[in-house]
Design a protein around this motif. Structure first.
Motif, PDB file in Angstrom:
ATOM      1  N   PHE A  13       0.853  -1.188   0.000  1.00 43.60           N
ATOM      2  CA  PHE A  13       0.000   0.000   0.000  1.00 43.60           C
ATOM      3  C   PHE A  13       0.888   1.238   0.000  1.00 43.60           C
ATOM      4  N   LEU A  14       0.766   2.044  -1.043  1.00 43.51           N
ATOM      5  CA  LEU A  14       1.543   3.279  -1.133  1.00 43.51           C
ATOM      6  C   LEU A  14       0.660   4.417  -0.646  1.00 43.51           C
ATOM      7  N   ASN A  15       0.854   4.793   0.591  1.00 45.35           N
ATOM      8  CA  ASN A  15      -0.047   5.725   1.274  1.00 45.35           C
ATOM      9  C   ASN A  15       0.337   7.182   0.973  1.00 45.35           C
ATOM     10  N   ILE A  16      -0.082   7.644  -0.188  1.00 42.59           N
ATOM     11  CA  ILE A  16       0.312   8.972  -0.664  1.00 42.59           C
ATOM     12  C   ILE A  16      -0.688  10.063  -0.275  1.00 42.59           C
ATOM     13  N   THR A  17      -1.678   9.717   0.526  1.00 42.29           N
ATOM     14  CA  THR A  17      -2.727  10.685   0.859  1.00 42.29           C
ATOM     15  C   THR A  17      -2.158  11.934   1.518  1.00 42.29           C
ATOM     16  N   ARG A  18      -1.350  11.762   2.563  1.00 39.55           N
ATOM     17  CA  ARG A  18      -0.847  12.915   3.311  1.00 39.55           C
ATOM     18  C   ARG A  18       0.014  13.824   2.439  1.00 39.55           C
ATOM     19  N   LEU A  19       0.889  13.233   1.660  1.00 43.11           N
ATOM     20  CA  LEU A  19       1.804  14.078   0.887  1.00 43.11           C
ATOM     21  C   LEU A  19       1.076  14.849  -0.203  1.00 43.11           C
ATOM     22  N   THR A  20      -0.074  14.336  -0.669  1.00 43.53           N
ATOM     23  CA  THR A  20      -0.843  15.099  -1.656  1.00 43.53           C
ATOM     24  C   THR A  20      -1.688  16.185  -1.001  1.00 43.53           C
ATOM     25  N   GLN A  21      -2.052  15.999   0.255  1.00 39.96           N
ATOM     26  CA  GLN A  21      -2.900  16.996   0.914  1.00 39.96           C
ATOM     27  C   GLN A  21      -2.223  18.361   1.009  1.00 39.96           C
ATOM     28  N   TYR A  22      -0.913  18.366   1.116  1.00 43.05           N
ATOM     29  CA  TYR A  22      -0.193  19.641   1.224  1.00 43.05           C
ATOM     30  C   TYR A  22      -0.138  20.410  -0.103  1.00 43.05           C
ATOM     31  N   ARG A  23      -0.303  19.723  -1.253  1.00 46.88           N
ATOM     32  CA  ARG A  23       0.024  20.332  -2.539  1.00 46.88           C
ATOM     33  C   ARG A  23      -1.183  20.940  -3.255  1.00 46.88           C
ATOM     34  N   LYS A  24      -1.787  21.900  -2.625  1.00 46.65           N
ATOM     35  CA  LYS A  24      -2.907  22.626  -3.232  1.00 46.65           C
ATOM     36  C   LYS A  24      -2.481  23.433  -4.452  1.00 46.65           C
ATOM     37  N   ASP A  25      -1.181  23.628  -4.609  1.00 45.89           N
ATOM     38  CA  ASP A  25      -0.639  24.467  -5.685  1.00 45.89           C
ATOM     39  C   ASP A  25      -0.369  23.710  -6.979  1.00 45.89           C
ATOM     40  N   ALA A  26      -0.513  22.383  -6.986  1.00 47.21           N
ATOM     41  CA  ALA A  26       0.045  21.577  -8.078  1.00 47.21           C
ATOM     42  C   ALA A  26      -0.992  20.943  -8.995  1.00 47.21           C
TER      43      ALA A  26
END
Length: 438
Positions: A377-390
């Motif tokens: 399981f590649l838990n990428i949820t948290r790291l994407t939550q920060y990137r509102k700019d991308a």
């Protein structure tokens, strides 16, 4: 005379010992320097989670050789402890500005396979700061991407992404990351009525493919071009129509989350009926129950139809959608439109993420693991939550004419689900490749 010889011998012995100590110290320094240089070169071609040892010139000049060697040994012990205890979680970290000019990993105009949907600069995005952020895990470094080394390791392999357009976003990123390091003939195209996107490197016998199946099971969203339906209708136990195209892959990367967020989902009762047919019989269930049933169908297929000695399995976590600026203390009426900086608040949590659905996914993968089926399981949820700019926002090919309201208020036309390329999906692939090649 004898006394003189004894004195001379004593003096000679001290000299020899001192010289030996000096030679040993310089030898230790030379040996360490040799292995340190070669380790750094080797690290480019391997995917270990060992943190980098950094030694500054000033620190060296202020230490004698013995102190220097002891300090390095202490650091080795500390770093070995980090690796052995497994205390480094690659998915827990923060975004930091890239001061090494390492990112972006490729340039938009140099990837001939980049889809219009993700080509933000081509469609007018002027701000480029979003390209220069790197993911920094707490306690270790993300393995450095080396396209040539990865291409060699992937010889003879087929990587297949299966899922929705976010997985296609990631597939497109992977192709753009690898293709500059591939010499010889490269082919790309679509088959199976557009469901299967293919990229082939013939000299390396590498395939990097994407298969459109947003629900994994059969649904009225199976058409890659005609799937915008008011209702979601599924054959919740039917998967083989899609899955027969997956079984020969060496690496399977699944995702399925965003399409399950509609509150009510319709399940077809008559297996032989046409999806969305006029006289169709179905039952309505809540999305949580339906998601659990869909993952059970997929899990049964994975545990019974795959050659697990050959195929590696991965499941991508849910990715953030930044459609409500109020989540990051922005304008209540706004979205990701116009955002140029990541969220820097480490406590930030996006309110829209369905924790219950994510919990069901994690539970399903745990049950598979108990059966001996290892799905990473590649838990990428948290790291994407920060990137509102991308996100692609309005900087993409518009497939449908905009309404007058969307023209006057571009935030209403913004795509805050998909991501610009180069961009955040490149980091997902760095994490994926680290797991594939470890």
């Amino acid at each position: 005379m004898m006394k003189k010889n004894n004195a001379f011998g004593s003096c000679d012995m001290k000299t020899m010992i001192n010289c030996s100590l000096i030679i040993f110290s310089f030898g230790a320094l030379a040996t360490f320097s040799y292995y340190r240089i070669n380790f750094q070169e080797l690290a480019i071609f391997t995917f270990k989670l060992t943190p980098t040892i950094t030694i500054t010139t000033n620190a060296q000049s202020n230490l004698n050789s013995s102190e220097f060697v002891h300090q390095i040994e202490d650091r080795r012990i500390e770093d070995h402890h980090i690796e052995q205890t497994g205390s480094c979680d690659l998915f827990s970290g923060k975004w930091v500005h890239d001061n090494e000019s390492r990112y972006p990993l490729y340039k938009e105009h140099e990837c001939p396979y980049l889809e219009d949907t993700f080509a933000c600069q081509t469609y007018g995005r002027k701000n480029t700061k979003y390209l220069h952020w790197k993911w920094q895990p707490h306690g270790c470094n993300l393995p450095r991407f080396d396209g040539r080394a990865i291409v060699e390791k992937l010889r003879g392999k087929r990587l297949l992404f299966v899922g929705d357009s976010l997985n296609r976003n990631q597939w497109n990123s992977m192709v753009c990351m690898l293709q500059p390091s591939i010499s010889g003939v490269k082919l790309a195209g679509k088959t199976l009525d557009g469901k299967l996107h293919t990229f082939r490197a013939t000299d390396y016998n590498i395939s990097v493919d994407f298969y459109w199946a947003p629900m994994l099971v059969e649904s009225n969203g199976d058409s890659p071009t005609d799937h915008n339906r008011k209702d979601r209708v599924f054959r919740i136990t039917a998967i083989q129509k899609h899955a027969r195209h997956w079984v020969d892959a060496d690496v399977l990367i699944f995702n399925s989350y965003h399409w399950w967020r509609k509150t009510v989902i319709k399940l077809v009762k008559d297996v032989g009926s046409v999806l969305d047919g006029a006289d169709q019989m179905f039952e309505e269930v809540d999305n949580v129950h339906a998601y659990k049933m869909g993952l059970e169908t997929w899990s049964n297929w994975a545990s019974t139809r795959l050659d697990l000695s050959k195929t590696k399995l991965f499941f991508m976590g849910a990715t953030a959608t930044h459609s409500r600026a109020a989540d990051w203390r922005g304008n209540n009426q706004s979205t990701c439109y116009g955002e140029v900086e990541p969220v820097m608040d480490n406590e930030f949590r996006e309110n829209e993420m369905g924790l219950e659905l994510i919990s069901i996914l994690e539970s399903s993968l745990s049950k598979l693991k108990a059966k001996g089926v290892n799905v990473q399981f590649l838990n990428i949820t948290r790291l994407t939550q920060y990137r509102k700019d991308a996100h692609t926002s309005v900087y993409r090919k518009i497939w449908r004419p905009l309404t007058e309201l969307q023209k006057s208020r571009p935030e209403r036309a913004s795509d805050c689900s998909h991501w610009c390329l180069p961009g955040v999906p490149d980091t997902w692939n760095e994490l994926l490749l680290a797991s594939i090649l470890q």
